[in-house]
Design a protein around this motif. Sequence first.
Motif, PDB file in Angstrom:
ATOM      1  N   PHE A  10       0.822  -1.218   0.000  1.00 37.35           N
ATOM      2  CA  PHE A  10       0.000   0.000   0.000  1.00 37.35           C
ATOM      3  C   PHE A  10       0.853   1.263   0.000  1.00 37.35           C
ATOM      4  O   PHE A  10       0.473   2.271  -0.609  1.00 37.35           O
ATOM      5  N   ILE A  11       2.012   1.222   0.661  1.00 34.16           N
ATOM      6  CA  ILE A  11       2.919   2.387   0.624  1.00 34.16           C
ATOM      7  C   ILE A  11       3.342   2.655  -0.813  1.00 34.16           C
ATOM      8  O   ILE A  11       3.298   3.797  -1.294  1.00 34.16           O
ATOM      9  N   LEU A  12       3.771   1.605  -1.527  1.00 35.34           N
ATOM     10  CA  LEU A  12       4.226   1.791  -2.906  1.00 35.34           C
ATOM     11  C   LEU A  12       3.094   2.236  -3.825  1.00 35.34           C
ATOM     12  O   LEU A  12       3.285   3.129  -4.665  1.00 35.34           O
ATOM     13  N   PHE A  20       2.608  10.056  -9.500  1.00 35.20           N
ATOM     14  CA  PHE A  20       2.046  10.051 -10.844  1.00 35.20           C
ATOM     15  C   PHE A  20       1.112  11.235 -11.041  1.00 35.20           C
ATOM     16  O   PHE A  20       1.178  11.940 -12.056  1.00 35.20           O
ATOM     17  N   LEU A  21       0.218  11.462 -10.075  1.00 30.67           N
ATOM     18  CA  LEU A  21      -0.704  12.591 -10.175  1.00 30.67           C
ATOM     19  C   LEU A  21       0.041  13.918 -10.141  1.00 30.67           C
ATOM     20  O   LEU A  21      -0.330  14.869 -10.835  1.00 30.67           O
ATOM     21  N   GLN A  22       1.098  13.978  -9.337  1.00 30.03           N
ATOM     22  CA  GLN A  22       1.890  15.206  -9.261  1.00 30.03           C
ATOM     23  C   GLN A  22       2.566  15.496 -10.604  1.00 30.03           C
ATOM     24  O   GLN A  22       2.581  16.634 -11.069  1.00 30.03           O
ATOM     25  N   GLN A  23       3.122  14.465 -11.233  1.00 32.72           N
ATOM     26  CA  GLN A  23       3.775  14.655 -12.537  1.00 32.72           C
ATOM     27  C   GLN A  23       2.760  14.949 -13.638  1.00 32.72           C
ATOM     28  O   GLN A  23       3.076  15.655 -14.593  1.00 32.72           O
ATOM     29  N   SER A  24       1.556  14.423 -13.504  1.00 32.07           N
ATOM     30  CA  SER A  24       0.514  14.654 -14.508  1.00 32.07           C
ATOM     31  C   SER A  24      -0.028  16.072 -14.448  1.00 32.07           C
ATOM     32  O   SER A  24      -0.672  16.529 -15.385  1.00 32.07           O
ATOM     33  N   LYS A  25       0.191  16.740 -13.314  1.00 31.92           N
ATOM     34  CA  LYS A  25      -0.243  18.127 -13.109  1.00 31.92           C
ATOM     35  C   LYS A  25      -1.744  18.299 -13.335  1.00 31.92           C
ATOM     36  O   LYS A  25      -2.191  19.252 -13.967  1.00 31.92           O
ATOM     37  N   ILE A  26      -2.516  17.354 -12.799  1.00 32.85           N
ATOM     38  CA  ILE A  26      -3.967  17.445 -12.880  1.00 32.85           C
ATOM     39  C   ILE A  26      -4.419  18.515 -11.884  1.00 32.85           C
ATOM     40  O   ILE A  26      -4.135  18.414 -10.692  1.00 32.85           O
ATOM     41  N   ALA A  40      -0.888  11.016   5.374  1.00 32.90           N
ATOM     42  CA  ALA A  40      -2.139  10.261   5.300  1.00 32.90           C
ATOM     43  C   ALA A  40      -1.944   8.943   4.550  1.00 32.90           C
ATOM     44  O   ALA A  40      -2.519   7.917   4.941  1.00 32.90           O
ATOM     45  N   ILE A  41      -1.124   8.936   3.512  1.00 32.53           N
ATOM     46  CA  ILE A  41      -0.870   7.698   2.766  1.00 32.53           C
ATOM     47  C   ILE A  41      -0.195   6.663   3.659  1.00 32.53           C
ATOM     48  O   ILE A  41      -0.588   5.494   3.693  1.00 32.53           O
ATOM     49  N   VAL A  42       0.821   7.083   4.407  1.00 35.77           N
ATOM     50  CA  VAL A  42       1.505   6.160   5.322  1.00 35.77           C
ATOM     51  C   VAL A  42       0.530   5.683   6.399  1.00 35.77           C
ATOM     52  O   VAL A  42       0.495   4.501   6.738  1.00 35.77           O
ATOM     53  N   GLY A  43      -0.280   6.599   6.922  1.00 45.56           N
ATOM     54  CA  GLY A  43      -1.266   6.226   7.928  1.00 45.56           C
ATOM     55  C   GLY A  43      -2.280   5.226   7.400  1.00 45.56           C
ATOM     56  O   GLY A  43      -2.627   4.249   8.077  1.00 45.56           O
ATOM     57  N   LEU A  44      -2.744   5.439   6.186  1.00 47.18           N
ATOM     58  CA  LEU A  44      -3.695   4.493   5.580  1.00 47.18           C
ATOM     59  C   LEU A  44      -3.049   3.130   5.361  1.00 47.18           C
ATOM     60  O   LEU A  44      -3.696   2.094   5.540  1.00 47.18           O
ATOM     61  N   ALA A  45      -1.769   3.117   4.998  1.00 49.68           N
ATOM     62  CA  ALA A  45      -1.069   1.836   4.845  1.00 49.68           C
ATOM     63  C   ALA A  45      -1.032   1.090   6.179  1.00 49.68           C
ATOM     64  O   ALA A  45      -1.240  -0.130   6.230  1.00 49.68           O
ATOM     65  N   PHE A  46      -0.772   1.820   7.269  1.00 44.61           N
ATOM     66  CA  PHE A  46      -0.812   1.199   8.602  1.00 44.61           C
ATOM     67  C   PHE A  46      -2.211   0.653   8.903  1.00 44.61           C
ATOM     68  O   PHE A  46      -2.350  -0.439   9.459  1.00 44.61           O
ATOM     69  N   LEU A  47      -3.240   1.413   8.568  1.00 50.26           N
ATOM     70  CA  LEU A  47      -4.607   0.962   8.840  1.00 50.26           C
ATOM     71  C   LEU A  47      -4.973  -0.265   8.010  1.00 50.26           C
ATOM     72  O   LEU A  47      -5.634  -1.182   8.514  1.00 50.26           O
ATOM     73  N   PHE A  48      -4.546  -0.304   6.752  1.00 46.24           N
ATOM     74  CA  PHE A  48      -4.774  -1.504   5.944  1.00 46.24           C
ATOM     75  C   PHE A  48      -4.030  -2.695   6.549  1.00 46.24           C
ATOM     76  O   PHE A  48      -4.564  -3.802   6.598  1.00 46.24           O
ATOM     77  N   GLN A  49      -2.804  -2.465   6.994  1.00 48.61           N
ATOM     78  CA  GLN A  49      -2.040  -3.531   7.652  1.00 48.61           C
ATOM     79  C   GLN A  49      -2.783  -4.014   8.899  1.00 48.61           C
ATOM     80  O   GLN A  49      -2.855  -5.201   9.169  1.00 48.61           O
ATOM     81  N   ALA A  50      -3.341  -3.089   9.635  1.00 46.95           N
ATOM     82  CA  ALA A  50      -4.032  -3.449  10.878  1.00 46.95           C
ATOM     83  C   ALA A  50      -5.290  -4.262  10.613  1.00 46.95           C
ATOM     84  O   ALA A  50      -5.502  -5.298  11.246  1.00 46.95           O
ATOM     85  N   TYR A  51      -6.114  -3.803   9.700  1.00 47.53           N
ATOM     86  CA  TYR A  51      -7.415  -4.427   9.537  1.00 47.53           C
ATOM     87  C   TYR A  51      -7.433  -5.579   8.523  1.00 47.53           C
ATOM     88  O   TYR A  51      -8.195  -6.524   8.680  1.00 47.53           O
ATOM     89  N   ILE A  52      -6.608  -5.519   7.500  1.00 47.20           N
ATOM     90  CA  ILE A  52      -6.592  -6.611   6.523  1.00 47.20           C
ATOM     91  C   ILE A  52      -5.720  -7.764   7.032  1.00 47.20           C
ATOM     92  O   ILE A  52      -6.101  -8.925   6.943  1.00 47.20           O
TER      93      ILE A  52
END
Length: 161
Positions: A10-12, A20-26, A40-52
């Motif tokens: 999930f981190i990767l 990718f979104l940053q380079q796409s300049k959307i 938030a991305i790192v935190g969400l990865a921890f939460l996925f690790q916790a619950y999945i």
Amino acid sequence: MKNQRIFPGFILIGFGTYFFLQQSKIEIFQQFYTWPTLLAIVGLAFLFQAYIAKDYEAILPGVILTGFGIHFHVIKHFQVWPDHIGTFILIIALGFLLRYQKVGTGLFQGILFLVLAVLLLFYDKVVEWLGLLENGVNIIWRFWPVVLIVIGAYLLFFKKK
């Protein structure tokens, strides 16, 4: 073995999507190209690790990092959102309480942080409600850090018998 791949996977994916979104300049995502998004991305990865992966000890860092990341985004857009130390303590309390729900430990810390957050966030209202006791509350408010230090030292240095 599969469960150990969830966090780095999930981190990767999260960082790859971010860059990718940053380079796409959307333009619609322009406000999210900041360090709170990475938190938030790192935190969400921890939460996925916790619950999945059922690694429930990862709930606390997941909630803290996700909460802090979201907080730093929200304060820019909503003036009613409190930009106060009590908000951070409330996020930490939420992390302890959610971890307690799955692991069964951390209830005391969660309640302690929750009470502290409420006192910090609503101090003016609490003093207003107490009215006549304002002078006494001011004295307590002035010395509460010392009380926290004493309680912390007691918990660290004196064993329960």
